[in-house]
Write an enzyme that holds these catalytic residues in place. Structure first.
Site, PDB file in Angstrom:
ATOM      1  CB  SER A  27      -0.900   0.000   1.241  1.00  0.00           C
ATOM      2  OG  SER A  27      -0.102   0.205   2.397  1.00  0.00           O
ATOM      3  CG  ASP A  41      -3.357  -3.407  -2.072  1.00  0.00           C
ATOM      4  OD1 ASP A  41      -4.176  -3.617  -2.989  1.00  0.00           O
ATOM      5  OD2 ASP A  41      -3.560  -3.705  -0.876  1.00  0.00           O
ATOM      6  CD  GLU A  79     -11.569  -1.007  -5.453  1.00  0.00           C
ATOM      7  OE1 GLU A  79     -10.391  -1.276  -5.167  1.00  0.00           O
ATOM      8  OE2 GLU A  79     -12.420  -0.658  -4.627  1.00  0.00           O
ATOM      9  N   GLY A 113     -10.254  -6.188   6.337  1.00  0.00           N
ATOM     10  CA  GLY A 113     -10.219  -6.354   7.795  1.00  0.00           C
ATOM     11  C   GLY A 113     -11.159  -7.460   8.249  1.00  0.00           C
ATOM     12  CG  ASN A 117      -5.695  -8.286  -2.863  1.00  0.00           C
ATOM     13  OD1 ASN A 117      -5.453  -9.053  -3.796  1.00  0.00           O
ATOM     14  ND2 ASN A 117      -5.721  -6.976  -3.008  1.00  0.00           N
ATOM     15  CB  VAL A 118      -4.147 -12.540   2.554  1.00  0.00           C
ATOM     16  CG1 VAL A 118      -4.114 -12.832   4.059  1.00  0.00           C
ATOM     17  CG2 VAL A 118      -5.072 -13.523   1.846  1.00  0.00           C
ATOM     18  CG  ASN A 119      -2.772  -6.077   5.126  1.00  0.00           C
ATOM     19  OD1 ASN A 119      -1.743  -6.436   5.691  1.00  0.00           O
ATOM     20  ND2 ASN A 119      -3.167  -4.828   5.099  1.00  0.00           N
ATOM     21  CB  THR A 120      -6.440  -8.281   8.492  1.00  0.00           C
ATOM     22  OG1 THR A 120      -6.797  -7.066   7.825  1.00  0.00           O
ATOM     23  CG2 THR A 120      -6.737  -8.142   9.966  1.00  0.00           C
TER      24      THR A 120
HETATM   25  P1  13P Z   1      -7.590  -8.088   4.437  1.00  0.00           P
HETATM   26  O1  13P Z   1      -6.802  -7.177   5.314  1.00  0.00           O
HETATM   27  O2  13P Z   1      -9.009  -8.174   4.823  1.00  0.00           O
HETATM   28  O3  13P Z   1      -6.946  -9.434   4.325  1.00  0.00           O
HETATM   29  O4  13P Z   1      -7.609  -7.440   2.969  1.00  0.00           O
HETATM   30  C1  13P Z   1      -6.419  -7.261   2.275  1.00  0.00           C
HETATM   31  C2  13P Z   1      -6.645  -6.535   1.007  1.00  0.00           C
HETATM   32  O5  13P Z   1      -7.673  -6.644   0.379  1.00  0.00           O
HETATM   33  C3  13P Z   1      -5.542  -5.701   0.511  1.00  0.00           C
HETATM   34  O6  13P Z   1      -5.890  -4.989  -0.635  1.00  0.00           O
END
Ligand code: 13P
Length: 302
Positions: free
Chosen positions: A62, A97, A148, A191, A242-245
């Site tokens: 990001s 991102d 998007e 999230g 996409n995975v972040n949290t």
């Molecule tokens: P999450 O944090 O819900 O996994 O989403 C990540 C995301 O979509 C990054 O663009």
């Protein structure tokens, strides 16, 4: 002339763009993991996880994370060098991102192999106009572009949206631009999902998949979506998740356990050394990356 062209196009080697990996994923009915990275440990853990699973990987950055890591060029240089140093042989894309218009242009100049231009908060015509300029620039580098339509719900790094369901006609129009993949809001949220979340809109996903001529679709907000929904989404054309949290949560949990066990206070073993203190969290990210890749079916697809 040819020399100059090559020099520009190969700016991001040893990275690759997302084009091949996502088109193969649509054909093979699996999804490539996009893992958001936050620091050196995150990049290392994601690269090693992908190598272990023999899978292509997208490192998502990001604008906030890039700023934290001292700018796009630092991130690109660090990733380039880590791929070589760790002898990573699986395909790796370095992807901006939720990029702003200027952020996308700057990331391309800095050596990113892929960018998302998130113009979903602009009126649709403006989203398309700015997207075209980002595509022009990306083409100079043979980089890939994600667009998007319909905001992804929730908040991530200051980018907040209440979450809309994408308009199918807008999806068709934007898919006709030379984009590599499309993020379309289908009820997904960044999230942790609220208890009363209604789930993904599979009818909408099916319609978008068919009407956009099976362009690779992106599912944001990968954390907390039940496995059965992930698998169904992949079967309906999702090729990038996409995975972040989720990685942040396992990193924090493993680090907390280390400190609660008072290992940082062990002066004989120098448990306070950041290389030791951050290791359980880094290992936890790597294990999570392998777990996600396996769930998405991209293991052994490098
Ligand atoms: P999450 O944090 O819900 O996994 O989403 C990540 C995301 O979509 C990054 O663009």
């Amino acid at each position: 002339m040819e020399m100059k062209k090559n020099k520009i196009m190969k700016k991001y080697e040893p990275l690759v763009n997302m084009f091949d990996m996502l088109n193969k994923a649509v054909q093979g009915k699996y999804a490539v993991a996009h893992i958001n990275v936050n620091n050196m440990e995150w990049i290392k853990a994601s690269l090693l996880g992908a190598q272990k699973a023999n899978a292509p990987i997208i490192l998502g950055v990001s604008e906030g994370a890039a700023k934290y890591m001292c700018g796009f060029k630092t991130v690109a240089d660090m990733t380039h060098d880590m791929i070589k140093n760790l002898k990573i042989t699986v395909p790796v894309a370095l992807h901006l991102d939720h990029g702003s218009y200027q952020g996308a242009l700057d990331a391309l100049d800095a050596g990113f192999s892929s960018v998302m231009f998130d113009g979903s908060h602009f009126p649709f015509d403006e989203n398309i106009a700015k997207l075209k300029e980002v595509i022009n620039k990306a083409n100079q580098y043979e980089a890939s572009v994600e667009a998007e339509v319909g905001g992804i719900g929730g908040s991530e790094d200051g980018v907040t949206s209440s979450g809309e369901q994408a308009d199918v006609n807008e999806c068709v129009t934007i898919a006709n631009e030379s984009i590599t993949c499309l993020a379309a809001g289908i009820g997904n949220i960044h999230g942790i999902y609220p208890a009363d979340w209604k789930g993904l809109n599979f009818d909408l996903l099916t319609e978008i998949h068919h009407k956009t001529n099976k362009i690779p679709l992106v599912l944001h907000g990968g954390t907390g979506i039940p496995e059965s929904m992930i698998k169904k989404a992949i079967s309906l054309g999702v090729a990038k998740i996409n995975v972040n949290t989720e990685c942040q949560l396992v990193f924090a949990e493993a680090t907390r356990k280390y400190i609660e066990a008072r290992k940082d206070l062990d002066t004989d073993k120098k448990g306070f050394d950041p290389r030791k203190l951050l290791k359980p969290g880094t290992d936890a990210i790597m294990d999570k990356v392998v777990e996600k890749i396996t769930l998405f079916g991209s293991n052994n697809k490098a």
